[in-house]
Write a protein that holds these residues in place. Structure first.
Motif, short mmCIF file in Angstrom:
data_model
loop_
_atom_site.label_atom_id
_atom_site.label_comp_id
_atom_site.label_asym_id
_atom_site.label_seq_id
_atom_site.Cartn_x
_atom_site.Cartn_y
_atom_site.Cartn_z
N ASP A 30 0.86 -1.18 0.00
CA ASP A 30 0.00 0.00 0.00
C ASP A 30 0.90 1.24 0.00
OD1 ASP A 30 -1.84 1.96 0.38
OD2 ASP A 30 -2.43 1.34 2.40
N CYS A 34 -3.34 4.23 1.26
CA CYS A 34 -4.77 4.48 1.05
C CYS A 34 -5.60 3.34 1.62
CB CYS A 34 -5.06 4.65 -0.44
SG CYS A 34 -4.90 3.12 -1.36
N ARG A 36 -5.35 0.12 0.56
CA ARG A 36 -5.36 -0.99 -0.40
C ARG A 36 -4.00 -1.08 -1.08
NH1 ARG A 36 -9.27 -4.67 -0.63
NH2 ARG A 36 -9.76 -4.57 -2.88
N GLN A 41 -5.80 -2.12 -5.67
CA GLN A 41 -6.30 -0.94 -6.37
C GLN A 41 -6.48 -1.20 -7.86
OE1 GLN A 41 -4.52 3.00 -5.35
NE2 GLN A 41 -3.28 1.82 -3.94
N ASP A 44 -9.63 -3.02 -8.12
CA ASP A 44 -10.74 -2.14 -7.73
C ASP A 44 -11.19 -1.24 -8.89
OD1 ASP A 44 -10.47 -3.18 -5.20
OD2 ASP A 44 -9.53 -1.40 -4.32
N ARG A 45 -10.23 -0.79 -9.68
CA ARG A 45 -10.62 0.21 -10.69
C ARG A 45 -11.36 -0.41 -11.87
NH1 ARG A 45 -4.64 0.47 -12.04
NH2 ARG A 45 -4.49 1.54 -10.06
#
Lengths: 353, 353
Positions: A30, A34, A36, A41, A44-45
């Protein structure tokens, strides 16, 4: 046509020491604090764009447990373990052959696992548009990052003929340019029509497999040898034996620079490859609400006195007082401390074993 | 006449942060990484001179267990616990009243617990000679450190009439001088006959008690009130109630500067009060076999690159890479990190809460 996501998570991030180590490289950390990891990330996106059943991760066997721990929702057979590093062409070939076996109509997005994207809505819009573009066969699309400075650490993509007129528009790729020297990079920016190659690719599985057969026939041959064993109990054993025979070559050299099917979509969604401490500093400064004297500070108990233009990254809870320091990196991770000049960050990889 | 050692271990060492903290100040730390804490080294250097049954430690109640742990051989009733800090005069009074009750013929050496002595044989010879000198009543002897530089951080002792002719010789003290400014200190060194006051005193218990009665009558009165309870189960309770009523005053102000009995023995045994990181740097450089670019490094996994004139003190086992750093302190202790200019070390105490 189902959309598949391939996350390439085999990198070793040696320039981000001591955060990044061979045991736990950058994508599993990380970095920006943040909550994550970079890998998480990355997944996630794509939320809402790609079904979890269609997510694939290809990494080194050493990182198997890190991937399992960080992406618990992923199908076990979709975690691909390279027995050794052979650059990106064999990696892309392996995952493409497997996807083709499972879903011959698949569309694919291939992405690094250790880059940062700030504007997720724009990113998602771009991916949607790109997947739509490559749903037509015989199109290989790469996302080109609109340059914000004459960076000499990236390869550049030179745009050719404009294919789509609406914004963002898509261009034929005229040529790939290796990492330039500074005057050349300044020339690219003045001239316009150049973007950074970020290693994000979109294509249909049939297109990339066909292109690999044509442009990297030895690698394709090895994949064909192994393909019967994919999704069987013998897969890893066969892979361990034959994958090392692949030549070390990037997908850029093996396919992108040779194919006639390459297109570029110039984009701007707040991207950084976080390749160095300096780039983390830039990102941290641009996203922090409070910045004093150009100090980018990650760590919740850091006091800066008479100091400027530093990048400080220490664990939360660690008390740090820094006085009279300028233009430096101060980074602590895993009981290892680095203090060095920001200007010398390219040498960091030489300083640790 | 039995010889007693009094180690004063109540200091808080705020300039040595982050090594020294209010919970565990400098005297309880192995600052020089020699395997023994400053307190233990203080005791060690009296080995063969003073019987363990005649060793006394006076400290803050907060540090009781630290003293017990570090000096396991000490008699429990010889660990004196000040309920609050009242500077050195009440501290000396308390321990002297107690010693007088136990051994009215005692000779005493009083020493700080957080100073460094390099040449132990010379130190022991000096202490022997000093104890011999004060075995005659009505003599108060202080050891004066021969100055090696015009230090402005110490008080100076000006020598008067020479009393003993042999080496090292002993002088009447003419006057005590407060910490001087630099031109004054340079003048002292040019003129000669000045030494640093290191807070090491020798006297018979009867002499110091008499001098305290004469020059610090309020403190002596409080001691008389408490004395009946010394070595009883009520001692600490009475002390907690009455000791705080003592005025805050140093033994230098209360007695040394007023008495007619003060003598000085100028000595040279490689002394440092380790008052600052800079003094630790000086000591480390003078005792290290390998010194590169003026970097004093304590820590067994530290790599210095293109760096000079730094003081680095980190735990053994901690990997540290430092590049391009000059004239700085890098100190890590208890998960707290300090990086600052060596020139600003006097401000360290202001930077931590």
């Amino acid at each position: 046509m189902a959309k598949h996501l391939v996350i390439m998570a085999g990198g070793i991030g040696s320039r981000f020491w001591p955060m990044s180590t061979p045991q736990c490289p950058k994508q599993f950390l990380d970095i920006t604090d943040c909550g994550r990891t970079m890998l998480q990330q990355t997944l996630d996106r794509f939320d809402g764009l790609i079904d979890m059943n269609h997510v694939w991760v290809i990494t080194s066997a050493d990182f198997h447990h890190l991937v399992e721990d960080q992406l618990p929702g992923i199908h076990p057979q979709h975690i691909l373990l390279e027995p050794c590093m052979r650059n990106t062409a064999p990696c892309v070939a392996y995952v493409s052959w497997k996807i083709q076996k499972e879903d011959p109509e698949a569309l694919m997005v291939v992405t690094p696992s250790d880059h940062l994207v700030m504007n997720i809505p724009v990113f998602q819009e771009v991916i949607r548009k790109g997947l739509d573009f490559v749903s037509e066969e015989n199109r290989i699309l790469t996302l080109g990052m609109k340059p914000t400075c004459p960076e000499t650490g990236y390869g550049y993509i030179e745009q050719g003929e404009q294919i789509l007129q609406d914004e963002p528009s898509i261009y034929k790729i005229k040529t790939f340019r290796e990492k330039p020297d500074l005057p050349t990079a300044i020339g690219y920016l003045k001239q316009g029509g150049f973007t950074w190659n970020a290693g994000i690719f979109l294509w249909s599985v049939n297109t990339i497999v066909a292109e690999l057969r044509q442009n990297a026939s030895r690698i394709a041959g090895i994949m064909d040898q192994m393909a019967d064993y994919f999704f069987t109990e013998y897969e890893q054993t066969v892979l361990n034996e034959l994958f090392p025979e692949c030549e070390r070559i990037s997908i850029d050299y093996a396919v992108m620079e040779k194919t006639q099917l390459a297109y570029v979509l110039p984009v701007e969604f707040g991207w950084s490859d976080l390749g160095t401490w300096g780039s983390l500093r830039t990102i941290t400064l641009s996203t922090s609400r409070m910045v004093e004297n150009g100090n980018a500070v990650i760590g919740n108990q850091v006091t800066m006195i008479e100091s400027s233009q530093n990048m400080v990254k220490v664990p939360n809870g660690k008390q740090v007082v820094i006085q009279g320091l300028h233009n430096c990196i101060v980074a602590e991770h895993n009981n290892t401390l680095l203090i060095c000049q920001l200007s010398e960050e390219q040498r960091i990889k030489d300083w640790h074993k």
